[in-house]
Scaffold this active site. Structure first.
Site, mmCIF file in Angstrom:
data_model
loop_
_atom_site.group_PDB
_atom_site.id
_atom_site.type_symbol
_atom_site.label_atom_id
_atom_site.label_comp_id
_atom_site.label_asym_id
_atom_site.label_seq_id
_atom_site.Cartn_x
_atom_site.Cartn_y
_atom_site.Cartn_z
ATOM 1 N N SER A 64 29.837 39.760 46.402
ATOM 2 C CA SER A 64 30.506 41.073 46.460
ATOM 3 C C SER A 64 29.601 42.185 45.917
ATOM 4 O O SER A 64 28.584 42.443 46.531
ATOM 5 C CB SER A 64 31.912 41.073 45.871
ATOM 6 O OG SER A 64 32.748 40.268 46.711
ATOM 7 N N HIS A 69 28.239 54.523 38.582
ATOM 8 C CA HIS A 69 28.185 55.969 38.782
ATOM 9 C C HIS A 69 28.041 56.568 37.390
ATOM 10 O O HIS A 69 28.803 56.211 36.484
ATOM 11 C CB HIS A 69 29.456 56.481 39.469
ATOM 12 C CG HIS A 69 29.760 55.736 40.732
ATOM 13 N ND1 HIS A 69 28.982 55.849 41.867
ATOM 14 C CD2 HIS A 69 30.702 54.814 41.023
ATOM 15 C CE1 HIS A 69 29.454 55.041 42.804
ATOM 16 N NE2 HIS A 69 30.497 54.403 42.326
ATOM 17 N N CYS A 84 32.906 37.084 43.485
ATOM 18 C CA CYS A 84 33.713 36.034 44.105
ATOM 19 C C CYS A 84 33.107 34.671 43.794
ATOM 20 O O CYS A 84 31.903 34.546 43.570
ATOM 21 C CB CYS A 84 33.787 36.237 45.612
ATOM 22 S SG CYS A 84 34.731 37.712 46.058
#
Lengths: 124, 124
Positions: A64, A69, A84
């Site tokens: 995944s 940010h 995952c």
């Protein structure tokens, strides 16, 4: 092969971070975090908004993604670690990022995704 | 310039989707979703795992990111729409993706990120 459709999504907002304009530091943190989580980096994409400004980016994983940010003017970073497969260790990844950026966790949430909510895909 | 450090992170796991191997369709869905949300795409990165297999990818935004991980063999897709700034419309983006992939939302959660939790960064 992609990892199974059962995931843990660990969300963390960090405060009082440093290095939030430093693309090389952030890339190293993402890669080291993936190693700590026992997941596999497909590619890393980072966009610096300019000198003294933030960075937005992601490490795409076979399991995944890990995203960041950053807002250096406020010392803030939003981290997502979505992994995952039963062997992936999202907490270890977060610990690496917190250590690299020197921040404190102001908010965190761990969200089971897909099959992990029912446990169906977690069966051996 | 990056968007303000106040965000809404909309998480959705979709079932019964189609087109989950189709990189062109997925890229179009991400870009159309960004348009619907009134956010700006910096770049799109998609990794197909192989024929008939899933895709993992992200649209990096000036306002954070939209990501997708797909499992076509199970009809599942995990969607994240993380958008910053008061004008961004995450719900509109999710509607586009659901429509494009023909799926049904099995799970959703909207998480305020960073300044949005306190409201501090939402002041005019």
């Amino acid at each position: 092969m992609p990892a199974p459709a059962t995931g843990l999504h660990l969300i963390a907002d960090l405060a009082d971070c440093h290095g939030l304009c430093d693309v090389a530091l952030i890339e190293a943190a993402l890669r080291e975090a993936a190693d700590a989580a026992h997941v596999h980096v497909l590619s890393v994409h980072l966009h610096p908004f300019g000198p003294e400004q933030g960075v937005t980016g992601v490490a795409l994983l076979a399991e995944s993604h890990i995203s960041i940010h950053s807002w250096p003017e406020e010392g803030l970073a939003a981290i997502d670690i979505f992994v995952c497969g039963p062997l992936a260790d999202a907490e270890a990844a977060l610990s690496v990022i917190v250590a690299r950026l020197g921040g404190a966790i102001r908010y965190r949430q761990a969200i089971p995704r897909l099959g992990a909510r029912t446990g169906a895909a977690l069966a051996p």
